[in-house]
Design a protein around this motif. Structure first.
Motif, mmCIF file in Angstrom:
data_model
loop_
_atom_site.group_PDB
_atom_site.id
_atom_site.type_symbol
_atom_site.label_atom_id
_atom_site.label_comp_id
_atom_site.label_asym_id
_atom_site.label_seq_id
_atom_site.Cartn_x
_atom_site.Cartn_y
_atom_site.Cartn_z
ATOM 1 N N TYR A 125 0.931 -1.232 0.082
ATOM 2 C CA TYR A 125 -0.202 -0.035 -0.053
ATOM 3 C C TYR A 125 1.012 1.259 -0.139
ATOM 4 N N LEU A 126 1.836 1.192 0.851
ATOM 5 C CA LEU A 126 2.755 2.468 0.920
ATOM 6 C C LEU A 126 3.574 2.653 -0.323
ATOM 7 N N HIS A 127 4.253 1.454 -0.870
ATOM 8 C CA HIS A 127 4.965 1.546 -2.006
ATOM 9 C C HIS A 127 4.057 1.953 -3.447
ATOM 10 N N HIS A 128 2.880 1.604 -3.550
ATOM 11 C CA HIS A 128 1.917 1.811 -4.555
ATOM 12 C C HIS A 128 1.818 3.135 -4.607
ATOM 13 N N GLN A 129 1.470 3.917 -3.564
ATOM 14 C CA GLN A 129 1.286 5.464 -3.538
ATOM 15 C C GLN A 129 2.305 6.188 -4.108
ATOM 16 N N ALA A 130 3.776 5.632 -3.985
ATOM 17 C CA ALA A 130 4.952 6.485 -4.534
ATOM 18 C C ALA A 130 4.881 6.136 -5.962
ATOM 19 N N GLU A 131 4.667 4.809 -6.334
ATOM 20 C CA GLU A 131 5.079 4.346 -7.711
ATOM 21 C C GLU A 131 4.089 3.101 -8.128
ATOM 22 N N ALA A 132 3.110 3.224 -9.087
ATOM 23 C CA ALA A 132 2.365 1.975 -9.134
ATOM 24 C C ALA A 132 2.654 0.975 -10.021
ATOM 25 N N GLY A 133 3.363 1.294 -11.233
ATOM 26 C CA GLY A 133 3.721 0.413 -12.062
ATOM 27 C C GLY A 133 4.589 -0.465 -11.853
ATOM 28 N N THR A 134 5.550 -0.502 -10.593
ATOM 29 C CA THR A 134 6.370 -1.479 -10.214
ATOM 30 C C THR A 134 5.619 -2.379 -9.376
ATOM 31 N N SER A 135 4.616 -2.026 -8.956
ATOM 32 C CA SER A 135 3.654 -2.876 -7.946
ATOM 33 C C SER A 135 3.331 -4.018 -8.782
ATOM 34 N N CYS A 136 3.264 -3.974 -10.139
ATOM 35 C CA CYS A 136 2.658 -5.176 -11.167
ATOM 36 C C CYS A 136 3.719 -6.239 -10.982
ATOM 37 N N PRO A 137 5.024 -6.198 -11.058
ATOM 38 C CA PRO A 137 5.869 -7.542 -11.048
ATOM 39 C C PRO A 137 6.229 -7.627 -9.452
ATOM 40 N N MET A 298 -4.440 -13.476 -3.829
ATOM 41 C CA MET A 298 -3.524 -12.653 -3.337
ATOM 42 C C MET A 298 -3.109 -11.501 -4.488
ATOM 43 N N THR A 299 -3.399 -11.755 -5.758
ATOM 44 C CA THR A 299 -3.418 -10.598 -6.593
ATOM 45 C C THR A 299 -4.675 -9.747 -6.560
ATOM 46 N N ARG A 300 -5.756 -10.278 -6.224
ATOM 47 C CA ARG A 300 -7.042 -9.468 -6.114
ATOM 48 C C ARG A 300 -6.897 -8.820 -4.838
ATOM 49 N N LEU A 301 -6.257 -9.315 -3.686
ATOM 50 C CA LEU A 301 -5.946 -8.416 -2.646
ATOM 51 C C LEU A 301 -5.021 -7.109 -3.014
ATOM 52 N N ASP A 302 -4.243 -7.470 -3.713
ATOM 53 C CA ASP A 302 -3.346 -6.274 -4.085
ATOM 54 C C ASP A 302 -3.918 -5.440 -4.932
ATOM 55 N N CYS A 303 -4.932 -5.861 -5.840
ATOM 56 C CA CYS A 303 -5.670 -4.898 -6.599
ATOM 57 C C CYS A 303 -6.445 -3.839 -5.626
ATOM 58 N N MET A 304 -6.952 -4.422 -4.607
ATOM 59 C CA MET A 304 -7.729 -3.773 -3.573
ATOM 60 C C MET A 304 -6.702 -2.730 -3.001
ATOM 61 N N LEU A 305 -5.651 -3.108 -2.443
ATOM 62 C CA LEU A 305 -4.612 -2.248 -2.042
ATOM 63 C C LEU A 305 -4.156 -1.316 -2.890
ATOM 64 N N GLY A 306 -3.956 -1.546 -4.254
ATOM 65 C CA GLY A 306 -3.487 -0.547 -5.152
ATOM 66 C C GLY A 306 -4.512 0.432 -5.290
ATOM 67 N N ALA A 307 -5.884 0.164 -5.551
ATOM 68 C CA ALA A 307 -6.947 1.169 -5.775
ATOM 69 C C ALA A 307 -7.022 2.047 -4.377
#
Length: 543
Positions: A125-137, A298-307
């Motif tokens: 959640y913290l990382h995605h706020q700074a830069e979302a693209g790297t959250s994918c890999p 787990m990837t669905r959880l990270d979609c929630m976290l990213g949004a």
């Protein structure tokens, strides 16, 4: 005649906010900090605070460079050799290295303490706020470990995916301390219907398979390995396909092009031809979907976290701007209508954040608690649908708080706006999630029981909540028809968010319930009841 004005001095800069960077995203976010403690991750507060400082400062700045200079595909070198290499800006690699080192992709696997999944979710959640693209890999690497650990022969892959090391070199994994993983599921004729995949997996004498086919979306193509679905003789199966073979040679696949995407610019997504690529089966033949289902959760959880993270950063940007800019004799944030908009956004953001962290606890405890496993099963689909669906309209409202400044690239808002639709599409779009909710409700009695336990735990604390809960029970007394799947999922999402806010004793719980469940709200943000204490809501949202 001498000019009255000094040469080139045409204006003074005033009434502009200072730069946003230099903040600690953990220290700024009391709702997140409270949620981590409440959901069992309190032992990890120190590393989360450290990463919050990085995410709000160094990583925040790197994100602009990583998105400004997009990845480039080089299919051949200067001598004509096929190399299929994707080149990234150095900022991308620095973002990946920092994230991997601090556990964004692996803390929950290499730290066995309870609450590790909750802490890893907060890091994401913290990382995605700074830069979302790297959250994918990072997300795929994290989630793939759940699949690889099913196969003892792939222990090295699982361990190195979880390891806090990043190595961007294109070499065999034996030469690396840490690796990243991607996915190749989607084909052009099927989309979400992966059972219609036509990629073939032909058995080889050594027990491996040769993959032949085309993947329409092949994520993070410079990863060290990929989980791929293909049709084996016994049906759709899951395979691990390395980028480099053990002898150092390239595997037999070709990157055809990089996708020209709306957002997610720092990260590469590609199309690929599989030309007899060597792969090792993971799980039982013909059980490919069942094999990857843990990864999907787990990837669905990270979609929630990213949004939720995109909402949080958009809110912080809007609050920062409106607190430092004045109009008509007052700061923007002090005008009652703007305060209503900002408070409405703050309440929505907190509800998204605490719900995502509640789901993270369910994932953390799913291995030893059947009730939490059942709750995670449905809550990831509910949350993935609703939180991701809200992100795009949320970010647009935050842009409007900045006016024209929110529409230019020096601001982070255009990047957030381009990014916001991705999580609602990736890992199954809205309809897929809602159909999964109906399927779970109708076929898995333990899921309905887990929902009842969760929602009943706070019954009796708010009359409007209780009325909405009774209405939901009446609605679910008869199995809903497919056409009503979104309506049912929306009501579930709002009630689950309200339940978490009530359990947390959030000062925003009543305003959320009155506006979202009690119909004291319009269609747009900024339509909260007039007696809500806007100043108190905003004071809680951002110091």
């Amino acid at each position: 005649m001498t000019s009255a004005w000094p040469a080139f001095e045409t204006h003074e800069v005033s009434n502009q906010p200072p730069p946003f960077g230099g903040r600690n995203l953990w220290a700024d976010d009391s709702a997140l900090a409270d949620a981590v403690q409440r959901e069992g991750g309190g032992v990890f507060v120190s590393p989360l605070a450290r990463y919050g400082g990085l995410a709000g400062d160094a990583l925040y700045r790197l994100g602009f460079d990583a998105n400004r200079d997009r990845p480039r595909l080089r299919t051949h070198d200067a001598q004509g050799h096929r190399i299929d290499t994707v080149e990234f800006h150095p900022a991308y690699h620095e973002l990946m290295s920092t994230a991997k080192t601090h556990g964004v992709a692996g803390l929950s696997w290499h730290d066995g303490r309870p609450g590790a999944h909750v802490a890893r979710a907060a890091l994401s959640y913290l990382h995605h706020q700074a830069e979302a693209g790297t959250s994918c890999p990072l997300t795929m690497t994290h989630a793939a470990v759940a699949v690889l650990r099913q196969a003892p022969a792939l222990a090295e892959w699982a361990d190195k995916a979880a390891a806090p090391h990043y190595d961007p070199r294109d070499v065999p994994i034996a030469d690396k301390a840490g690796i990243t993983l991607g996915m190749g599921m989607t084909e052009k004729q099927g989309g979400s219907d992966v059972r219609s995949n036509t990629t073939r997996a032909e058995p080889q004498a050594d027990g491996s398979h040769a993959l032949i086919g085309h993947k329409w979306f092949f994520s993070a193509p410079m990863s060290d390995g990929f989980l791929v679905l293909a049709q084996a003789p016994g049906g759709l199966s899951c395979f691990l396909m390395p980028r480099r073979l053990a002898d150092g040679n390239r595997n037999a696949f070709r990157l055809m092009r990089l996708k020209d995407k709306l957002g997610d610019w720092s990260n590469a997504s590609s199309e690929v031809e599989l030309c007899g690529a060597w792969a090792q089966r993971v799980g039982e033949e013909g059980r490919g979907v069942a094999t990857i289902i843990g990864m999907v959760m787990m990837t669905r959880l990270d979609c929630m976290l990213g949004a939720a993270a995109e909402m949080r950063m958009a809110l912080a940007q809007a609050l920062h701007h409106t607190r430092h800019r004045s109009s008509f004799g007052a700061r923007l944030s002090e005008h009652p209508l703007m305060a209503n908009v900002l408070a409405d956004l703050a309440i929505e953001s907190e509800a998204a954040t605490v719900f995502a962290m509640r789901v993270a606890r369910a994932v953390d405890q799913a291995g030893g608690d059947p009730q939490q496993a059942a709750f995670a099963r449905i809550a990831t689909a509910v949350g993935k649908y609703w939180v991701c669906k809200r992100a795009a309209v949320f970010v647009n409202e935050a842009q409007e708080c900045l006016g024209g400044a929110g529409y230019v690239e020096e601001s982070m808002l255009p990047r957030l706006y381009r990014q916001a639709p991705l999580n609602s599409i990736w890992e199954g779009s809205g309809n897929i999630q809602c159909l999964d909710v109906l399927r779970a409700l109708s076929r898995e009695p333990q899921v309905l029981q887990a929902l009842q336990v969760e929602l009943d735990a706070v019954a009796g604390t708010d009359a409007l909540y209780d009325a909405a809960l009774r209405a939901l029970r009446a609605q679910l007394a008869t199995p809903p028809e497919q056409a009503q799947a979104r309506r049912v999922t929306e009501r579930l999402a709002l009630l689950l968010q309200a339940a978490v806010l009530l359990r947390a004793q959030s000062p925003n719980a009543s305003a959320f319930i009155r506006s979202r469940l009690g119909a004291e709200h319009g269609m747009a943000f900024g339509t909260l009841p007039a007696d809500v204490d806007f100043a108190a809501v905003l004071g809680r949202a951002l110091p």
